[in-house]
Design an enzyme around this catalytic site. Structure first.
Site, PDB file in Angstrom:
ATOM      1  N   ILE A 222     -31.519 -19.084  10.065  1.00 43.61           N
ATOM      2  CA  ILE A 222     -31.333 -20.156   9.376  1.00 43.61           C
ATOM      3  C   ILE A 222     -32.747 -21.279  10.409  1.00 43.61           C
ATOM      4  O   ILE A 222     -32.713 -21.914   9.657  1.00 43.61           O
ATOM      5  CB  ILE A 222     -30.127 -20.248   9.428  1.00 43.61           C
ATOM      6  CG1 ILE A 222     -29.168 -19.256   8.733  1.00 43.61           C
ATOM      7  CG2 ILE A 222     -29.470 -21.341   9.214  1.00 43.61           C
ATOM      8  CD1 ILE A 222     -27.566 -19.442   9.223  1.00 43.61           C
TER       9      ILE A 222
ATOM     10  N   TYR B  22     -29.781 -13.243   6.012  1.00 44.97           N
ATOM     11  CA  TYR B  22     -30.015 -13.777   6.257  1.00 44.97           C
ATOM     12  C   TYR B  22     -29.242 -13.776   7.464  1.00 44.97           C
ATOM     13  O   TYR B  22     -27.952 -13.370   7.401  1.00 44.97           O
ATOM     14  CB  TYR B  22     -30.215 -15.232   5.705  1.00 44.97           C
ATOM     15  CG  TYR B  22     -29.005 -15.861   5.490  1.00 44.97           C
ATOM     16  CD1 TYR B  22     -28.613 -16.807   6.143  1.00 44.97           C
ATOM     17  CD2 TYR B  22     -28.727 -15.706   4.290  1.00 44.97           C
ATOM     18  CE1 TYR B  22     -26.947 -16.879   5.517  1.00 44.97           C
ATOM     19  CE2 TYR B  22     -26.652 -15.764   3.406  1.00 44.97           C
ATOM     20  CZ  TYR B  22     -26.907 -17.340   4.320  1.00 44.97           C
ATOM     21  OH  TYR B  22     -25.753 -17.370   4.286  1.00 44.97           O
ATOM     22  N   CYS B  23     -29.636 -14.846   8.955  1.00 43.19           N
ATOM     23  CA  CYS B  23     -28.565 -14.552   9.598  1.00 43.19           C
ATOM     24  C   CYS B  23     -28.790 -15.627  10.992  1.00 43.19           C
ATOM     25  O   CYS B  23     -29.844 -16.336  10.108  1.00 43.19           O
ATOM     26  CB  CYS B  23     -27.959 -12.769  10.553  1.00 43.19           C
ATOM     27  SG  CYS B  23     -29.896 -12.481  11.552  1.00 43.19           S
ATOM     28  N   THR B  24     -28.823 -16.012  11.938  1.00 39.28           N
ATOM     29  CA  THR B  24     -28.916 -17.505  12.349  1.00 39.28           C
ATOM     30  C   THR B  24     -30.661 -17.498  12.698  1.00 39.28           C
ATOM     31  O   THR B  24     -30.843 -18.554  12.608  1.00 39.28           O
ATOM     32  CB  THR B  24     -28.365 -17.273  13.591  1.00 39.28           C
ATOM     33  OG1 THR B  24     -27.290 -17.128  13.511  1.00 39.28           O
ATOM     34  CG2 THR B  24     -28.672 -18.554  14.370  1.00 39.28           C
TER      35      THR B  24
ATOM     36  N   CYS C 168     -30.439  -9.637  10.424  1.00 40.32           N
ATOM     37  CA  CYS C 168     -30.247  -9.277   9.970  1.00 40.32           C
ATOM     38  C   CYS C 168     -32.131  -8.540   9.433  1.00 40.32           C
ATOM     39  O   CYS C 168     -32.149  -8.461   8.319  1.00 40.32           O
ATOM     40  CB  CYS C 168     -30.764 -10.810   8.665  1.00 40.32           C
ATOM     41  SG  CYS C 168     -31.889 -11.897   8.766  1.00 40.32           S
TER      42      CYS C 168
END
Length: 346
Positions: free
Chosen positions: A227, A198-200, A205
């Site tokens: 996220i 995952y990433c922002t 990702c």
């Protein structure tokens, strides 16, 4: 012919932004697709978005587009219709900011880059055509409850520090190009296990998931929309948020509150705090975490040295800054930049 870049000073643009009466919506999106002529694509995009008074930062490359923008609410549908009129972008997911005052950007900047995410990959056999499977918020929560699931955070340390999924594996580098090979090394022997990245907002990702598959991993997932989208789905579907703390964002806000948990500490006194700021000294601008008490004590600066500098005459400040290489002025795990008055991090 429309001016293809801004010619107004930043100070004037900020003034205009805060004088605006109409609310704005902060939105981010990205998409990997082939762009034959990025410069022509960029110029046409600039003309269309400037006419709609869109502000923000957009990168265009042969591999696709990456955008973080704010749109006047009265122009949002027009913006969306225009974006979806570009065939590869028709239906692209738009991540709406969770914690938003509409003041995230004050100018439109669209830049042509070699890649929309600098990855350091030189292997010509690597392709974004094969990537990990998307998971939504409910699926993410379900996978997190399973034993043996490995969660990998593909963000920088200063992002991870203020908020992350419980038990997420941090890849200890602050450049994505270094994180990719590091992640592969850290996950050796786990090639057949479930791995969620995952990433922002999803862009890092998604590429990381494709890279792991390229390196022989079998069961790779990535959080759709990152996220930002996870937080929106959690709120809409009244799910429990497995992400705790704040989501760092790369605009004027520097963070979106996801849960009330404060998991970071002030870099100057150690008090619980997760407010990122940039040092007020124009010759420093270090990104660090500072509580209200330290902000008052150091006048918004990272050190006594910087505090003293900002009270000097402007010409003296310029003289001190001349020839100084500011480098990557962020507080990170791999390259801690200590200043007098800043406590060393554990």
């Amino acid at each position: 012919m429309a001016v293809l870049h801004n010619r107004v000073s930043a100070e004037e643009l900020k003034k205009r932004l805060y004088e605006e009466k109409e609310p704005r919506t902060t939105v981010s999106f990205y998409h990997y697709f082939e762009i034959q002529n990025p410069l022509d694509f960029r110029n046409e995009l600039y003309k269309q978005l400037e006419a709609l008074k869109v502000f923000g930062r957009i990168y265009v490359a042969k591999e696709g587009i990456n955008a973080q923008i704010s749109v006047p609410q009265s122009h949002y549908e027009t913006f969306k219709n225009y974006l979806y009129s570009i065939e590869p972008l028709n239906g692209v997911r738009l991540n709406i900011a969770v914690d938003d005052d509409g003041k995230s950007f004050w100018v439109l900047k669209i830049k042509v880059r070699d890649k929309i995410v600098a990855d350091g990959i030189t292997d010509e056999t690597f392709s974004m055509q094969r990537k990990g499977r998307y998971v939504n918020a409910a699926q993410m929560n379900e996978l997190l409850q399973r034993g043996g699931t490995i969660v990998v955070d593909m963000r920088n340390h200063y992002e991870y520090e203020v908020g992350h999924f419980a038990n997420a594996l941090e890849v200890p580098s602050d450049t994505f190009r270094d994180q990719l090979p590091m992640a592969v090394e850290m996950l050796k022997g786990k090639e057949s296990e479930n791995i969620i990245m995952y990433c922002t907002g999803g862009i890092r990702c998604e590429k990381a998931s494709a890279y792991l598959l390229h390196k022989g991993f079998k069961n790779v997932y990535h959080l759709e929309g990152g996220i930002i989208n996870y937080a929106r789905q959690v709120k809409e579907q009244q799910l429990k948020s497995e992400f705790i703390g704040k989501n760092f964002v790369f605009d004027n806000r520097l963070g979106e509150r996801i849960t009330d948990d404060v998991i970071a500490r002030c870099h100057q006194c150690g008090k619980q705090c997760d407010t990122h700021v940039n040092c007020k000294n124009d010759g420093c601008h270090l990104l660090f975490i500072q509580c209200e008490e330290c902000a008052e004590k150091y006048a918004g600066c990272c050190s006594v040295e910087c505090k003293d500098t900002i009270h000097m005459p402007v010409e003296r400040q310029k003289e001190i800054r001349k020839g100084i290489d500011k480098g990557q002025n962020i507080f990170n795990k791999s390259k801690v930049r200590l200043r007098p008055g800043l406590r060393e991090k554990s």
